[in-house]
Structures are given as structure tokens and as C-alpha cells.
Design a protein around this motif. Structure first.
Motif, PDB file in Angstrom:
ATOM      1  N   ARG A 372       0.866  -1.169   0.000  1.00 21.54           N
ATOM      2  CA  ARG A 372       0.000   0.000   0.000  1.00 21.54           C
ATOM      3  C   ARG A 372       0.907   1.225   0.000  1.00 21.54           C
ATOM      4  N   PRO A 373       0.800   2.119  -0.983  1.00 22.06           N
ATOM      5  CA  PRO A 373       1.780   3.201  -1.114  1.00 22.06           C
ATOM      6  C   PRO A 373       1.689   4.184   0.046  1.00 22.06           C
ATOM      7  N   LEU A 374       2.776   4.928   0.227  1.00 27.18           N
ATOM      8  CA  LEU A 374       2.819   5.942   1.277  1.00 27.18           C
ATOM      9  C   LEU A 374       2.038   7.197   0.924  1.00 27.18           C
ATOM     10  N   PHE A 375       1.555   7.274  -0.317  1.00 26.27           N
ATOM     11  CA  PHE A 375       0.848   8.475  -0.778  1.00 26.27           C
ATOM     12  C   PHE A 375      -0.419   8.047  -1.509  1.00 26.27           C
ATOM     13  N   THR A 379      -6.423  11.238  -3.670  1.00 24.51           N
ATOM     14  CA  THR A 379      -6.706  12.467  -2.908  1.00 24.51           C
ATOM     15  C   THR A 379      -5.475  13.352  -2.771  1.00 24.51           C
ATOM     16  N   PHE A 380      -4.326  12.873  -3.239  1.00 22.36           N
ATOM     17  CA  PHE A 380      -3.056  13.614  -3.162  1.00 22.36           C
ATOM     18  C   PHE A 380      -2.714  13.986  -1.728  1.00 22.36           C
ATOM     19  N   THR A 381      -2.876  13.035  -0.839  1.00 17.15           N
ATOM     20  CA  THR A 381      -2.532  13.213   0.578  1.00 17.15           C
ATOM     21  C   THR A 381      -1.694  12.028   1.030  1.00 17.15           C
TER      22      THR A 381
END
Length: 422
Positions: A372-375, A379-381
Motif C-alpha cells: 500500500r503506497p505511502l501516498f 486524494t493527493f494526501t
């Protein structure tokens, strides 16, 4: 006697040169000035708090000729310096490590030739005002995007990316081949590498920090290898020879595909006819596939690699080896005939049913990672939490094992190895 001007010169230790004019009658020096005596300078060296200072350096300089004598204080702090032909005018210098130096000039008074000079040495350590430092401990980011963790805590570490060009293309996924080209690490016959003469069993491998028993990685997977021959970090254990750290990088939202095909045939290999008939030439087909990207609307990222490899070579045994191969192996043809006759007489079979005439090694190697990516790209959060899964699987099979010009076909066999982890 005619009067005339005269100058008398007086030398003083650590003082300027003095000239005293005299007119009229000549002036004579004092009867006690610089009379020759046996002078003794003694005393005791202590600190400003009264503690004894043993081993202090004592230097006494005599005027006017500046002759110096040296000494040291004993365990009780006492010292003594003797001048057999003293003048009665001395400069005493006392020093000790961590203390301010002591200086004193002494002169003779009357006929006394013993001078007592006690020295009190003050501390020379400068007291600094306390300094208070406040800071917030930063949290080290282990993995950010496509970055890989930097190797830390090692004395001798070499990134595998820098040694790929020194190994053949078909060995670029072989961890032992990468380690063997690092200075201080040597390959061992039978497989593995050695550091400082240690056995390959003293080596270790990790995959993203976890124990890894695979011997190779797919070239298609995006990985980084770091070889450590020694380390000063006590938190890194499990090996005393070499440690190979394999890092499988996380994927990203950019879709990438990689493919490598390596083909090697006996026509591309240089060897003599005897080596060719002894099965030392081989044919290799190596296919590596790799893919990385994102799925489910960029909510998950992945990085995978797959390797399919087959290596084939002709095999020969003591039954079908020609005279040149036997001679190269140090065996006479008539000795082979007597051995086969003795085996038949004893009822021991020299061959087995279904013996292959080709040695084949098949390798299937898979490695993958899902995170699961860190970003959050929708939502660009940044993500508050993340997790991932890393797994590998390796299967290898070798037939016609132990075939050689000095062994019978019945002595051969096959081996199969399967390993997996998550």
C-alpha cells in the motif's frame, strides 16, 4: 693613581644587563656577591588544596652563566637539586600536567647554602558554563517511493549494482557470482564464497531484512544487492563470513515491463576437444521477466520478477568415455575393462535403466512484492498507515548428477530443491 671612569657589569638571571658607571675611585663588588658554595635547592610540590603532586618537573637555572639542572618530585612530592659550584642566585621553575606552572627567584642571604622552595600548583582546567541543547528526534524514513535503504554499519560493503559488468550475463542474478568479484571474497569449488578462509556455511543472505535462502534473484525484478564482508554493527548477526542483502524495491504508479533473454551455446565457448567430450560445454537458455506498477486505481503498487532457466550438457561415464578422456582423467583403458569385469563377476551393475545421456538443470525463480503506497494518489494526501507483503519461491532440478569419466552410470542420480518464503 689617576682617576678614570670605569664600568662594572652585573649579570642577573632572568634580568637585563646592568651597567653601573663609576667615577673617581674604582668600586669593588660586595664580598658576598656570587661566592662559590655548594648550594642545595629543595622543597615540596603540592596542589592549591594541599595534595601531593608526584612526578612534577623541576628546572633550576643558575645565574649568571645560566647553567640548568632538572629533576622530578618523588611520591611524597619532595625534590632536591644540587649545584656543587653554586653562585647563590637561582630561578626555580615547577610544572605538572593539568596545573599552572610555578616560578620563583631565590638568592643567597648570608652564608646559608640551602634554599627551601615549596611550590603550590593551581589547576589549569578551564571551567565552562553548562550548555543545554534541545532537539526533536527525527524519524528515519526506511523507504520512500522508489528509493532503497542505504547500507549502514558495515566496514566493507559493496553494492551489487557496481559489479554487474564484471560477471557474465547469465550469472547476473547469481548472488554467489556477484559476491565472488568483490575484493576479499573468493569463490569456492562446489558452490558458495569464502571470506578469510571461512566455509560458505558461515555466510548469510537477507531479503528486505528477513532471512533468505535463495541463491539467485530474477534479473527482471527491481532489486539492489549489497555484499558485506565484515561489520561493526552488533544488531546485524547470523553470519561471520559474507552477508548478501537483497532489497526488493516497492512499485510505483508508473507501469514498467522488463525482459531479458540470455542464450549460450557450445559454439560460443572456447575449450579443447577433450573438455567438449567430457561434458564441460553446455547450452543455456535463460528468460527473465519483470513488471512493476499500480493496480486498483493506484491503491496498491507491486514489483515482481520471474526467471525460467534451463542448462544442458553432454555427460560421459567410465563406460562410454573414449581413451583421450580417460587419459586426461588419469585412468588407463585396460584398467576400466578389468573394473567392469570385476563388477560383473560380483553381480554389481555398472549401468542403470533409463540413464540419461544429457545433464539438465531447470530453475524456476519468482520474487514479488505488494504494498500500500505511502501516498494516496487519488486524494493527493499522505497515507497514515501502510503495509506490504514480500514473497519468493525457488525450484531447481538437476539430472544425471555425479556423472564423470571415473564413475559408472549407476553411481549417478538427481537432485531437486524447493524453497519459498513470505
Amino acid at each position: 693613581m689617576t682617576d678614570f671612569a670605569r664600568y662594572y657589569f652585573v649579570f642577573a638571571a632572568a634580568g637585563p644587563l646592568l651597567a653601573t658607571p663609576a667615577t673617581g675611585r674604582a668600586q669593588q663588588p660586595s664580598p658576598t656577591a656570587y661566592q662559590i658554595h655548594r648550594d642545595v635547592i629543595r622543597g615540596r610540590v603540592t596542589t592549591d588544596s594541599g595534595k601531593v603532586v608526584p612526578g612534577a618537573d623541576i628546572a633550576v637555572t643558575m645565574a649568571p652563566d645560566r647553567v640548568s639542572q632538572f629533576g622530578k618530585s618523588d611520591s611524597a612530592g619532595r625534590y632536591e637539586v644540587v649545584f656543587d659550584r653554586g653562585t647563590g642566585d637561582y630561578l626555580v621553575h615547577v610544572s605538572a600536567l593539568g596545573r599552572e606552572a610555578f616560578r620563583k627567584r631565590v638568592t643567597r642571604a648570608g652564608a646559608d647554602s640551602v634554599f627551601t622552595v615549596d611550590a603550590s600548583l593551581k589547576a589549569s582546567v578551564q571551567q565552562l558554563a553548562p550548555v543545554a541543547v534541545q532537539a526533536t528526534r527525527s524519524r528515519i524514513a526506511r523507504e520512500i517511493g522508489n528509493s532503497l535503504p542505504n547500507p549502514v554499519g558495515g566496514k566493507e560493503e559493496t553494492a551489487g549494482n557496481g559489479v554487474y559488468a564484471t560477471v557474465s550475463p547469465d550469472q547476473r542474478g547469481n548472488l554467489d557470482a556477484l559476491a565472488s568479484v568483490v575484493p576479499g571474497i573468493s569463490a569456492v569449488s562446489g558452490g558458495g564464497v569464502s571470506v578469510l578462509g571461512l566455509a560458505p556455511t558461515q555466510n548469510g543472505s537477507t531479503l528486505n531484512g528477513l532471512a533468505f535462502d535463495g541463491g539467485s534473484v530474477p534479473r527482471g525484478a527491481r532489486t539492489q544487492s549489497v555484499i558485506s564482508s565484515s561489520t561493526y554493527d552488533p544488531s546485524r548477526g547470523g553470519f561471520s563470513g559474507a552477508q548478501t542483502q537483497v532489497t526488493l524495491a516497492p512499485g510505483d504508479i508508473n507501469l514498467t515491463r522488463r525482459a531479458y533473454v540470455t542464450f549460450d551455446s557450445p559454439a560460443l565457448q572456447a575449450s579443447d576437444p577433450v573438455a567438449a567430450r567430457a561434458g564441460q560445454q553446455y547450452t543455456t537458455v535463460d528468460l527473465n521477466l519483470g513488471t512493476a506498477g499500480a493496480t486498483n486505481m493506484d491503491r496498491w503498487v507491486y514489483n515482481t520478477g520471474l526467471e525460467l532457466k534451463r542448462q544442458m550438457s553432454d555427460v560421459t561415464s567410465i563406460v562410454d568415455a573414449d581413451p583421450n578422456v580417460l587419459s586426461h582423467a588419469g585412468v588407463a583403458r585396460d584398467s576400466v575393462s578389468r573394473l567392469l569385469s570385476a563388477l560383473d563377476a560380483l553381480g554389481i551393475p555398472s549401468s542403470a535403466r533409463g540413464v540419461p545421456d544429457t545433464r539438465a538443470t531447470d530453475v524456476v525463480n519468482f520474487m514479488g512484492r505488494l504494498d500500500r503506497p505511502l501516498f494516496d494518489y487519488n486524494t493527493f494526501t499522505p497515507q497514515n498507515t501502510t503495509w506490504g507483503i514480500t514473497g519468493f519461491a525457488n525450484r531447481s532440478h538437476t539430472s544425471a548428477l555425479n556423472f564423470s569419466p571415473t564413475a559408472t552410470p549407476a553411481h549417478g542420480g538427481e537432485t531437486q530443491d524447493l524453497s519459498a518464503g513470505m
